[in-house]
Design a protein around this motif. Sequence first.
Motif, short mmCIF file in Angstrom:
data_model
loop_
_atom_site.label_atom_id
_atom_site.label_comp_id
_atom_site.label_asym_id
_atom_site.label_seq_id
_atom_site.Cartn_x
_atom_site.Cartn_y
_atom_site.Cartn_z
N PHE A 21 -96.07 -70.71 5.78
CA PHE A 21 -94.84 -70.19 6.37
C PHE A 21 -94.81 -68.66 6.30
CE2 PHE A 21 -90.52 -68.62 5.56
CZ PHE A 21 -89.94 -68.91 6.78
N PHE A 22 -95.17 -68.10 5.14
CA PHE A 22 -95.17 -66.64 4.99
C PHE A 22 -96.24 -65.99 5.84
CE2 PHE A 22 -93.07 -67.58 0.79
CZ PHE A 22 -91.83 -67.15 1.21
N LEU A 23 -97.37 -66.66 6.02
CA LEU A 23 -98.41 -66.13 6.91
C LEU A 23 -97.90 -66.07 8.35
CD1 LEU A 23 -101.37 -65.25 7.43
CD2 LEU A 23 -101.86 -67.65 7.82
N LEU A 24 -97.24 -67.12 8.79
CA LEU A 24 -96.68 -67.12 10.15
C LEU A 24 -95.61 -66.05 10.30
CD1 LEU A 24 -96.38 -70.89 11.09
CD2 LEU A 24 -98.05 -69.22 11.89
N ALA A 25 -94.78 -65.86 9.27
CA ALA A 25 -93.74 -64.83 9.33
C ALA A 25 -94.38 -63.45 9.40
CB ALA A 25 -92.83 -64.93 8.11
N ALA A 30 -95.76 -58.72 12.49
CA ALA A 30 -96.79 -57.77 12.90
C ALA A 30 -96.84 -57.65 14.42
CB ALA A 30 -98.15 -58.20 12.35
N ILE A 31 -96.75 -58.76 15.11
CA ILE A 31 -96.74 -58.73 16.57
C ILE A 31 -95.54 -57.94 17.07
CG2 ILE A 31 -96.44 -60.16 18.63
CD1 ILE A 31 -98.18 -62.27 17.21
N TYR A 32 -94.39 -58.17 16.47
CA TYR A 32 -93.18 -57.45 16.90
C TYR A 32 -93.34 -55.95 16.65
CZ TYR A 32 -88.57 -55.44 16.86
OH TYR A 32 -87.50 -54.61 17.09
N PHE A 33 -93.69 -55.55 15.42
CA PHE A 33 -93.74 -54.13 15.10
C PHE A 33 -94.84 -53.40 15.86
CE2 PHE A 33 -91.44 -55.42 11.15
CZ PHE A 33 -90.31 -54.64 11.37
N LEU A 48 -98.15 -52.60 10.78
CA LEU A 48 -98.67 -53.64 9.89
C LEU A 48 -98.04 -53.54 8.51
CD1 LEU A 48 -102.44 -53.61 10.91
CD2 LEU A 48 -100.72 -55.35 11.45
N LEU A 49 -97.83 -52.32 8.03
CA LEU A 49 -97.18 -52.15 6.74
C LEU A 49 -95.71 -52.58 6.79
CD1 LEU A 49 -98.69 -48.72 5.64
CD2 LEU A 49 -99.25 -50.99 4.78
N GLN A 50 -95.04 -52.28 7.90
CA GLN A 50 -93.66 -52.72 8.06
C GLN A 50 -93.57 -54.24 8.09
OE1 GLN A 50 -92.56 -50.69 11.65
NE2 GLN A 50 -91.33 -49.19 10.54
N ALA A 51 -94.55 -54.87 8.68
CA ALA A 51 -94.56 -56.33 8.74
C ALA A 51 -94.69 -56.93 7.34
CB ALA A 51 -95.72 -56.82 9.62
N ALA A 52 -95.33 -56.22 6.43
CA ALA A 52 -95.49 -56.73 5.07
C ALA A 52 -94.22 -56.58 4.25
CB ALA A 52 -96.64 -56.01 4.38
N VAL A 53 -93.39 -55.58 4.54
CA VAL A 53 -92.23 -55.31 3.68
C VAL A 53 -90.90 -55.56 4.37
CG1 VAL A 53 -93.48 -53.64 2.27
CG2 VAL A 53 -92.23 -52.85 4.26
N TRP A 54 -90.86 -56.13 5.56
CA TRP A 54 -89.58 -56.32 6.25
C TRP A 54 -88.61 -57.22 5.50
CZ3 TRP A 54 -87.62 -60.96 7.76
CH2 TRP A 54 -88.52 -62.03 7.87
N PRO A 55 -89.05 -58.21 4.70
CA PRO A 55 -88.05 -58.99 3.96
C PRO A 55 -87.24 -58.14 2.97
CG PRO A 55 -90.10 -60.20 4.04
CD PRO A 55 -90.38 -58.82 4.56
#
Length: 68
Positions: A21-25, A30-33, A48-55
């Motif tokens: 689930f977290f991989l898909l999120a 990442a696709i969005y950012f 890519l960094l934003q995709a890692a810390v968006w939560p």
Amino acid sequence: MSESRRSVKVVEQAAGPWGFFFLLAYIGAAIYFISVSDGQFWNVVVGLLQAAVWPAYVIYHLLGALGV
């Protein structure tokens, strides 16, 4: 001499579904950012960094909205 042996039972709980689930999120974020960046190399890296810390941003703004 008598040796006393203890056996320890190790129970591993599978975290595979949550990891998937977290991989898909992460992939979706990442696709969005990356899609909203202008395509330059460093902007893609930042995406890519934003995709890692968006939560963390979501929780921060959620707690701010709740007045905590």
